[in-house]
Design a protein around this motif. Structure first.
Motif, PDB file in Angstrom:
ATOM      1  N   LYS A   2       0.829  -1.207   0.000  1.00 53.45           N
ATOM      2  CA  LYS A   2       0.000   0.000   0.000  1.00 53.45           C
ATOM      3  C   LYS A   2       0.861   1.253   0.000  1.00 53.45           C
ATOM      4  N   THR A   3       1.905   1.258   0.813  1.00 49.63           N
ATOM      5  CA  THR A   3       2.805   2.414   0.868  1.00 49.63           C
ATOM      6  C   THR A   3       3.510   2.606  -0.465  1.00 49.63           C
ATOM      7  N   LEU A   4       3.948   1.514  -1.063  1.00 52.14           N
ATOM      8  CA  LEU A   4       4.615   1.588  -2.358  1.00 52.14           C
ATOM      9  C   LEU A   4       3.659   2.083  -3.432  1.00 52.14           C
ATOM     10  N   LEU A   5       2.418   1.606  -3.397  1.00 54.21           N
ATOM     11  CA  LEU A   5       1.429   2.039  -4.373  1.00 54.21           C
ATOM     12  C   LEU A   5       1.191   3.548  -4.275  1.00 54.21           C
ATOM     13  N   ASN A   6       1.084   4.051  -3.055  1.00 53.21           N
ATOM     14  CA  ASN A   6       0.883   5.490  -2.873  1.00 53.21           C
ATOM     15  C   ASN A   6       2.063   6.291  -3.422  1.00 53.21           C
ATOM     16  N   ALA A   7       3.276   5.783  -3.202  1.00 58.40           N
ATOM     17  CA  ALA A   7       4.471   6.475  -3.688  1.00 58.40           C
ATOM     18  C   ALA A   7       4.504   6.503  -5.213  1.00 58.40           C
ATOM     19  N   VAL A   8       4.132   5.393  -5.827  1.00 63.23           N
ATOM     20  CA  VAL A   8       4.132   5.321  -7.290  1.00 63.23           C
ATOM     21  C   VAL A   8       3.048   6.231  -7.864  1.00 63.23           C
ATOM     22  N   GLU A   9       1.895   6.302  -7.210  1.00 64.30           N
ATOM     23  CA  GLU A   9       0.838   7.194  -7.676  1.00 64.30           C
ATOM     24  C   GLU A   9       1.307   8.647  -7.630  1.00 64.30           C
ATOM     25  N   GLN A  10       1.964   9.035  -6.571  1.00 61.70           N
ATOM     26  CA  GLN A  10       2.491  10.393  -6.473  1.00 61.70           C
ATOM     27  C   GLN A  10       3.522  10.666  -7.562  1.00 61.70           C
ATOM     28  N   LEU A  11       4.329   9.665  -7.867  1.00 60.58           N
ATOM     29  CA  LEU A  11       5.335   9.808  -8.915  1.00 60.58           C
ATOM     30  C   LEU A  11       4.688   9.968 -10.286  1.00 60.58           C
ATOM     31  N   ALA A  12       3.621   9.206 -10.541  1.00 64.13           N
ATOM     32  CA  ALA A  12       2.909   9.320 -11.809  1.00 64.13           C
ATOM     33  C   ALA A  12       2.303  10.710 -11.975  1.00 64.13           C
ATOM     34  N   VAL A  51      12.063   7.623 -13.886  1.00 61.84           N
ATOM     35  CA  VAL A  51      13.261   6.830 -13.594  1.00 61.84           C
ATOM     36  C   VAL A  51      13.955   7.350 -12.335  1.00 61.84           C
ATOM     37  N   GLU A  52      14.110   8.655 -12.229  1.00 64.48           N
ATOM     38  CA  GLU A  52      14.744   9.229 -11.033  1.00 64.48           C
ATOM     39  C   GLU A  52      13.920   8.924  -9.786  1.00 64.48           C
ATOM     40  N   GLY A  53      12.608   9.008  -9.903  1.00 69.13           N
ATOM     41  CA  GLY A  53      11.740   8.733  -8.762  1.00 69.13           C
ATOM     42  C   GLY A  53      11.779   7.285  -8.328  1.00 69.13           C
ATOM     43  N   LEU A  54      11.764   6.354  -9.279  1.00 64.63           N
ATOM     44  CA  LEU A  54      11.811   4.931  -8.946  1.00 64.63           C
ATOM     45  C   LEU A  54      13.164   4.553  -8.342  1.00 64.63           C
ATOM     46  N   PRO A 113       2.001  -8.446 -13.844  1.00 64.91           N
ATOM     47  CA  PRO A 113       1.912  -7.131 -13.203  1.00 64.91           C
ATOM     48  C   PRO A 113       1.163  -7.231 -11.875  1.00 64.91           C
ATOM     49  N   VAL A 114       1.813  -6.796 -10.787  1.00 70.99           N
ATOM     50  CA  VAL A 114       1.235  -6.967  -9.453  1.00 70.99           C
ATOM     51  C   VAL A 114       0.937  -5.643  -8.762  1.00 70.99           C
ATOM     52  N   LEU A 115       1.415  -4.552  -9.311  1.00 69.35           N
ATOM     53  CA  LEU A 115       1.153  -3.213  -8.773  1.00 69.35           C
ATOM     54  C   LEU A 115       1.259  -2.238  -9.920  1.00 69.35           C
ATOM     55  N   SER A 116       0.338  -1.263  -9.978  1.00 66.92           N
ATOM     56  CA  SER A 116       0.415  -0.338 -11.108  1.00 66.92           C
ATOM     57  C   SER A 116      -0.364   0.937 -10.850  1.00 66.92           C
ATOM     58  N   VAL A 117       0.000   1.942 -11.656  1.00 68.77           N
ATOM     59  CA  VAL A 117      -0.738   3.194 -11.720  1.00 68.77           C
ATOM     60  C   VAL A 117      -0.875   3.601 -13.177  1.00 68.77           C
TER      61      VAL A 117
END
Length: 260
Positions: A2-12, A51-54, A113-117
């Protein structure tokens, strides 16, 4: 997750903001890659942002992006988990300025694919999903769970490509019979199925793995299916070529969409 998903959403969203700065400026040149597909400053700006965010995340996984895809298969076949990114899916729609383009970020685990935005910059709309977490649509800050429509309409709603129609699709739709066709760009077609607004997305034309991974996760976590014409789930990093086979996206398993 969940924490990772939120971080990726913010990055997107951050990548989407970089895209919109260029989209609204009307100051972008268009180049063409070796396969004649278009490339803009916005593609590259979003790529570098993602890329920088990931790379800054605690989870240190390899990254395969459309704009840095020249990684030898002998290297990437060793990857158990990796990020698969399309920084700007729907560059043709971006150039046409119709708003139908997305930012796609997916985490692949053992070919799945197990997590995505999937983020839609023009609409400030995001779809996010992760195994064990759920699938969500966030529209102007309002977040809600989504799910596919399990019982398809008598006259099914079909989404199809706006910029990449094919003779195979035309033939398929003739065999399908009565339907309502909605033309749309980018990975939005998957998301419309995932939230129950369409019954079917038949893709009978070329796509690459970065085009589909993020949106496939959205569909599957919403209860839908993304399968090849042999009925097998679409898989990733299984071969040297990064091109997908033809596939179908649907929810209602009571109808044989593939065998139409």
């Amino acid at each position: 997750m969940k924490t990772l998903l939120n971080a990726v959403e913010q990055l997107a969203v951050k990548a989407g903001d970089a895209i919109m700065d260029i989209y609204q400026s009307d100051d972008f040149s268009v180049e063409h890659k070796a396969d004649d597909s278009p490339l803009t400053r916005a593609d590259l700006a979003a790529h570098h942002c993602i890329v920088e965010g990931l790379q800054a995340l605690q989870e240190n996984y390899p990254i395969l992006s459309e704009e840095s895809a020249d990684i030898d298969y002998e290297e990437r076949r060793q990857w158990q988990r990796y990020w698969l990114v399309d920084p700007l899916d729907g560059t043709k729609e971006f150039i046409k300025k119709n708003g139908e383009f997305t930012v796609n970020i997916a985490l692949i685990d053992d070919g799945k694919p197990v997590l995505s935005v999937v983020y839609v910059p023009v609409q400030k709309l995001s779809y996010s999903a992760a195994e064990g977490v759920g699938v969500f649509k966030r529209d102007n800050g309002q977040k809600q769970s989504i799910k596919v429509m399990k019982n398809s309409r008598y006259k099914p709603t079909v989404v199809g490509s706006r910029s990449h129609p094919s003779d195979e699709l035309k033939d398929y739709l003739e065999r399908l019979g009565q339907h309502e066709l909605v033309a749309m760009g980018s990975s939005l077609k998957f998301c419309i199925v995932a939230e129950g607004k369409a019954d079917l997305y038949p893709r009978l034309g070329p796509t690459s793995e970065w085009d589909t991974a993020a949106a496939q996760c959205i569909v599957e976590q919403a209860g839908g299916h993304v399968v090849t014409l042999e009925g097998e789930p679409l898989r990733y990093n299984q071969k040297e070529s990064l091109l997908n086979p033809h596939f179908m996206v649907f929810a209602d398993t009571g109808k044989n969409w593939v065998g139409v």
